[in-house]
Scaffold this active site. Sequence first.
Site, PDB file in Angstrom:
ATOM      1  N   ASP A  54      -1.533  -6.287   9.513  1.00 40.38           N
ATOM      2  CA  ASP A  54      -2.513  -5.357   9.097  1.00 40.38           C
ATOM      3  C   ASP A  54      -3.603  -6.174   8.448  1.00 40.38           C
ATOM      4  OD1 ASP A  54      -4.309  -3.500   7.896  1.00 40.38           O
ATOM      5  OD2 ASP A  54      -2.700  -2.115   7.485  1.00 40.38           O
TER       6      ASP A  54
ATOM      7  N   ILE B 259      -6.861  -5.187   8.139  1.00 42.53           N
ATOM      8  CA  ILE B 259      -8.309  -4.232   7.913  1.00 42.53           C
ATOM      9  C   ILE B 259      -9.097  -4.804   6.537  1.00 42.53           C
ATOM     10  CG2 ILE B 259      -6.879  -2.247   8.483  1.00 42.53           C
ATOM     11  CD1 ILE B 259      -6.773  -1.264   5.794  1.00 42.53           C
TER      12      ILE B 259
ATOM     13  N   TYR C  47       0.743  -1.230   0.072  1.00 44.28           N
ATOM     14  CA  TYR C  47      -0.221   0.121   0.087  1.00 44.28           C
ATOM     15  C   TYR C  47       0.826   1.086   0.018  1.00 44.28           C
ATOM     16  CZ  TYR C  47      -2.878   3.604   2.671  1.00 44.28           C
ATOM     17  OH  TYR C  47      -3.411   4.829   3.058  1.00 44.28           O
TER      18      TYR C  47
ATOM     19  N   LYS D 182     -12.628  -0.424   5.572  1.00 39.11           N
ATOM     20  CA  LYS D 182     -12.963  -1.422   4.400  1.00 39.11           C
ATOM     21  C   LYS D 182     -14.029  -2.241   4.494  1.00 39.11           C
ATOM     22  CE  LYS D 182      -9.380   0.481   3.241  1.00 39.11           C
ATOM     23  NZ  LYS D 182      -9.372   1.788   2.053  1.00 39.11           N
TER      24      LYS D 182
END
Lengths: 468, 482
Positions: free
Chosen positions: A230, A232, A145, A271
């Site tokens: 992470d 998410i 990202y 998300k």
Amino acid sequence: MNLLSRKATCNAHGENSSYFLGWQEYEKNPFDETRNPDGIIQMGLAENQLSFNLLESWLANNPDAAGFKRDGESIFRELALFQDYHGLPAFKKALVEFMAEIRGYKVSFDPNNLVLTAGATSANETLTFCLAEPGEALLIPTPYYPGFDRDLKWRTGVEIVPIHCTSSNSFQITESALEKAFLEAQKRNLRVKGVLVTNPSNPLGTTMSRNELNLLISFIIEKGIHLISDEIYSGTVFNSPGFISIMEVLADRKCDIEVWNRVHTVYSLSKDLGLPGFRVGAIYSNDNRVVTAATKMSSFGLVSSQTQYLLSVLLSDNKFTSNYIFENQRRIKERHEMLVSGLRNAGIRCLKSNAGLFCWVDMRHLLKSKTLEAEMELWKKILYEVRLNISPGSSCHCTEPGWFRVCFANMSEETLNLAMKRMKDFVDTNTTNGKNQSHQNFTRNSRRKLLSKWVFRLSFHNREPKER
Amino acid sequence: MRFIQQNLLSKIAISNGHGEEIPYFDGWKAYDSNPFHPINNPQGVIQMGLAENELCFDLIQEWILKNPGASICTAEGVNEFRDTALYQDYHGLPEFRNAIAKFMGKVRGDKVTFDPDRIVMSGGATGAHEMLAFCLADPGDAFLVPVPYYPGFDRDLRWRTGVQLLPVHCESTFKLTITALEAAYEKAQAANIKVKGLIITNPSNPLGTVLDRETLRSLVSFINAKNIHLVCDEIYAATVFSQPGFISISEILEEMECNRDLIHIVYSLSKDMGLPGFRVGIVYSYNDAVVNCARKMSSFGLVSTQTQHLIASMLSDDEFVERYILESAKRLATRHKDFTRGLAQVGIGCLKSSAGLFVWMDLRRLLKEKTIEAETELWRVIIDKVKLNVSPGSSFHCSEPGWFRVCFANMDNETMVVALQRIRKFVLETKEPEMPPKKRYCQGNLRQLSFKSRRCEDIMMAPSMMSPHSPIPQSPLVRATT
């Protein structure tokens, strides 16, 4: 004397990257079905717009939650005054239960180990502040990202050293890639404090295999470093092999407490629930010192009590959450299939994925040359001629030119279909050899597939293949 | 092969830089473990260490009930839900910025206007201060901060930024002078510390005083001469309840030459509107590059759009805003008057103030000796015996022992009466060197300069106390509470 700080005048915020330039172009000429049908379609924004109606109907049926009321009584004052950085207990409880539900109840979380932050952006930065000194490093698998460059490095002064992954094995993490990255850091005189992975992956849209997760745990045990996971996108997994969270693997391996204390999870509702505007992020750590330090740091970005309360009621409604999780995943799967088949129709393949709000699209065959420049040239063509804002792999630090992240969950079906049509038109007309090229590739690949089947059969019968 | 690395956490994670080990927080703990309740726990500790504004919730609540659409998640507002929930642009909702700009103008009597494009969001004023420190200074650089100041600054400005805070010691009049500033500046130069700016809080926490025009102008001259930044924390701007009124730095900029690139304002709705839970912090900078940079950094602490939407609606209601500002000031004035009168009745004076949610109470004569230790001892007695959580001056880095910040706006009238009763009882029972039997004679109007009793003069006329007739302009500083 420089009037501003170095941080203010450098480019470490990362906003000069193509990732953000595409956004800017989109802002100048945004697609609208009626008012600007020729505008740029935004496919660079990993938003989940598929399940709002579920939220809206819940809200309509639960007016108290947003009206600052509990059991019909106004609690406005209580909420307005609530600024305790430990967070609203009811919210944290509901949030950890939601996280457990997403993981099929294979892991459970203690709300006391959860720290609320203003979005995952803040969670990642805060964790970095807690775990690393300026000048130390985190290892991150590529592609990753683009926002990490800002979130993890900008104000913290921490470095990122990439763990290079390639298409040769569908971009999975390998032991050698991990070691290579560690050595690279050492060469650069950077002390590695941890590995940060995104699982499910952004931009790949894949979940990590148990093998990869085990590899990571072995690696951090060996090096004595942290692991940040992470997660998410954990609620966006729509297909097998399903989501395996790092906590699950830790439990399976019966790791000792010292290892548990070095594994930290980041979560967010941006998300899974599609609520990026509400700024709800969280850090989960088993290390009390990390929880304590991160909690104090969260003062710089607490979640609005108004939002905490609303979501505590929403997420406590188990009937709602189980239906939402199921339906949301179903819709993502449907939309994913639309994008994949639409692109296939244009002779473009995607990395096989089972999660996320995007696909990792292989346009290497459309490049003039296997270079970054050629990728940029293609990207610009797609942005300005095809009028689609997609994210070039280089903005995600991908070492192989020609890959692009294309989002599918932030637009209507009609818009997605239009985008696919534009793409097909582009491939058909713009690359005069394109059609032949992609057709050639396609048939060559199909032949290869047939061949390998045949090879297998032949070798099974102990005969030599006639052709490679 | 495994090896254990030392120091797996960062220095800032394991240090005390967050500043929460100080005794200041012991009072809170005492309160948390034994909180006062008029019916359930009338002997509990009364919280007077929290600078909250609870006097006007009824007005806000009434507005919310009348405007259900403002809460996007209600049936009336649900059609805006989706767009609001998706909006994560760090510029902030335009209607939010417009409403904030308008509100800031109204709070300043519409003497100045604010540009919505200069408004940057932050995670409360806490986030705003840290953000500005990151933008304006490098690790090792310093800000000058006049004492006494809000204890949270030690964390907000220094902890993760690596920036230093250099106290500016004022004379015992709590007056900020250029002499004091120059001295602090020279000291920094001599120690090879780069000063990047000056932080002032106006209205002051913990003093509750406002800066006069002359002082503000001299500050602007000072920072221009040194080419350093001026960060003005104006989060108590709407808590001004009497004269002298509030003069914002934004007004001064209209009146005199100044390099505007040096001026930045920190604002918040936590004090003026009593909404600390909603985390609405604002950085307003006159420097384009700072606005730009701060805006990018605001990603780490954006205001929830649910809240942005609510606040935008509320603060766009001109009639409500005007009524609120007036009524809030009125109620603060009444509460302040009642409280200070009650204190004066037992010979306790306070620094004359016209703003804030607290008074700067003078208990110097109750100290065993003029030391911080004596102050701390007295403070512990107040917490443990009198059962009031007040904040000792030392926690605000006040160099003169014996001063305490006492909050009055975070409770109802009945609780305030109980608090005053307890204080009265304590003071009357406490032995002190000169116990004037006619102490009560001097009560009443703090504003009177002439007193019959010399002892009263000791209490009322201490050099550090201001009077309206004093030619010495008032000076503020600092803010309070976490």
